[in-house]
Write an enzyme that holds these catalytic residues in place. Structure first.
Site, PDB file in Angstrom:
ATOM      1  N   CYS A   1      -5.232  -5.603   2.248  1.00 19.68           N
ATOM      2  CA  CYS A   1      -5.932  -5.838   0.554  1.00 19.68           C
ATOM      3  C   CYS A   1      -6.751  -6.821   0.274  1.00 19.68           C
ATOM      4  CB  CYS A   1      -4.211  -6.175  -0.292  1.00 19.68           C
ATOM      5  SG  CYS A   1      -3.072  -4.665   0.101  1.00 19.68           S
TER       6      CYS A   1
ATOM      7  N   LYS B   1      -1.576  -6.864 -11.645  1.00 20.47           N
ATOM      8  CA  LYS B   1      -0.369  -6.426 -12.050  1.00 20.47           C
ATOM      9  C   LYS B   1      -0.617  -5.456 -13.453  1.00 20.47           C
ATOM     10  CE  LYS B   1       3.800  -5.500 -13.560  1.00 20.47           C
ATOM     11  NZ  LYS B   1       3.378  -4.657 -14.421  1.00 20.47           N
TER      12      LYS B   1
ATOM     13  N   ILE C   1      -0.638   0.971  -8.164  1.00 25.55           N
ATOM     14  CA  ILE C   1      -1.603   1.670  -7.466  1.00 25.55           C
ATOM     15  C   ILE C   1      -2.637   2.602  -8.336  1.00 25.55           C
ATOM     16  CG2 ILE C   1      -0.167   1.689  -5.415  1.00 25.55           C
ATOM     17  CD1 ILE C   1      -0.341   4.936  -5.955  1.00 25.55           C
TER      18      ILE C   1
ATOM     19  N   HIS D   1      -4.260  -2.268  -8.998  1.00 29.02           N
ATOM     20  CA  HIS D   1      -4.614  -2.725  -7.791  1.00 29.02           C
ATOM     21  C   HIS D   1      -5.114  -1.717  -6.915  1.00 29.02           C
ATOM     22  CE1 HIS D   1      -4.219  -5.121  -4.190  1.00 29.02           C
ATOM     23  NE2 HIS D   1      -2.951  -4.896  -3.808  1.00 29.02           N
TER      24      HIS D   1
END
Length: 385
Positions: free
Chosen positions: A82, A328, A208, A332
């Site tokens: 990430c 959040k 996601i 992401h």
């Protein structure tokens, strides 16, 4: 050699079933080049984690160069879980600072919603320790839940004490037209959300999504300073690692890679925690945000939770975080997240944060975390009038 962010762009995040991974990347790349008022760069560096397992496409940097009309330039894909986006920025910055290229385009891109949830979850688990975590079914929510539980027990907090981080992120997403979850939540919404891995619930987890962001990094003296906005300089950037497996760390509640990368970035930038006006934290989970705040010097161990409880992380607080919704609520798209953070940090330095603008912002920090804090990149940007 001094380096500057001369162009930047970001796409809308979400379930972008209408476009392919190359189309997303090209959209961000072309907008960033337009913003930099150039159509050529010496190289393109692409941050991405999952193009192979989720989009059936490796050799991604070459694909992006083609789609963005940059055939012929050097093209490199960077993968660091990430933290791929910020790692790509570090590679590009090194190419420019060394004098190898005058200007380099960085694109972070990820497509995560075209596959089934099970397929995507399995792909994400590739960032964990394959032998000692993923092989035994340990997902990232489960690993972070263990860390959160240990933190609560050690310092005497309960689950409600973490709610402020998610509430703040959703509130800020309301002012970001590119965000995925543009709706507010309350503390009660947080508490009533279904549990994913106790004590963490749905409102603890970043969603996601698909998305792409891009910046252009240019050497000093190789671009015309514009009169309509300040220049943004990359003051310092550093990366560090910890053990991949949480269980093998000396202290699971201390993010050593955050501490090391932040310390070095502060040294390179000539600043300290008290000088930071904006902090784009890697808020995939509130527990990780808390630990990152502590390891980066913004709070003492056991006190990171209090920054949210005392309302110090809001747009008008002592240390604004997740200013555009963060992971959040903005979403992401893992390999692109670090570049989104860079763009969002620099928007405030340009004075282009819109309704979310942090007043008088001059120094902004972005911290991109890979795995369960196994690899971390911290970057600091500054405004030059």
């Amino acid at each position: 050699m001094k380096t500057y962010v001369t162009g930047m762009a970001r796409t809308r995040t979400g379930e972008r079933w209408d476009v392919s991974i190359r189309d997303l990347a090209a959209e961000a790349a072309e907008e960033a080049l337009d913003d930099a008022q150039t159509d050529r760069v010496g190289a393109i560096v692409v941050g991405n984690m999952l193009s192979g397992p989720l989009a059936s496409q490796e050799n991604l940097a070459t694909i992006v160069a083609d789609a963005a009309g940059l055939v012929g330039v050097e093209a490199i894909k960077v993968e660091a879980a990430c933290a791929s986006g910020a790692s790509a920025i570090r590679v590009a910055n090194a190419l420019v600072a060394s004098g190898e290229h005058d200007s380099v385009l960085v694109v972070g891109v990820e497509k995560m919603t075209d596959t089934s949830p099970g397929h995507t979850t399995a792909a994400l688990s590739l960032a964990a320790d394959g032998d000692y975590e993923a092989l035994h079914g340990a997902t990232f929510p489960a690993l972070v839940a263990l860390m959160m539980r240990a933190y609560m027990e050690k310092y005497g907090y309960d689950r409600r004490d973490f709610a402020g981080f998610s509430v703040n992120a959703h509130k800020n997403a309301m002012g970001n037209p590119k965000a995925m979850l543009r709706r507010p939540i309350t503390e009660e919404d947080y508490m009533k959300a279904p549990i994913v891995s106790s004590p963490m619930g749905v409102m603890d987890s970043a969603p996601i999504c698909d998305g792409a962001a891009a910046i252009v990094i240019t050497a000093e003296g190789r671009f015309d300073r514009r009169q309509d906005r300040p220049a943004v300089r990359l003051l310092g950037s550093a990366g560090a690692t910890d053990t991949a497996a949480v269980a093998t760390r000396r202290d699971p509640l201390w993010l050593e890679a955050a501490y090391r990368s932040a310390k070095r970035a502060y040294q390179l930038a000539g600043v300290g925690p008290d000088d930071i006006d904006v902090f784009e934290a890697h808020d995939a989970f509130p527990a990780i945000t808390v630990l990152a705040l502590e390891a980066s010097g913004f709070a003492k161990p056991g006190q990171g939770v209090m920054l949210a409880k005392c309302d110090e992380i809001c747009l008008r607080g002592r240390l604004p975080i997740s200013t555009m919704g963060g992971l959040k609520a903005r979403g992401h798209p893992v390999g692109a997240t670090g570049v989104y953070q860079a763009v969002e940090a620099c928007l405030h330095l340009r004075g282009e944060g819109g309704s979310n603008q942090v007043e008088n912002a001059r120094i902004a920090m972005a911290q991109n975390i890979g795995g369960s804090a196994a690899c971390i990149v911290t970057s600091i940007y500054g405004r030059e009038d």
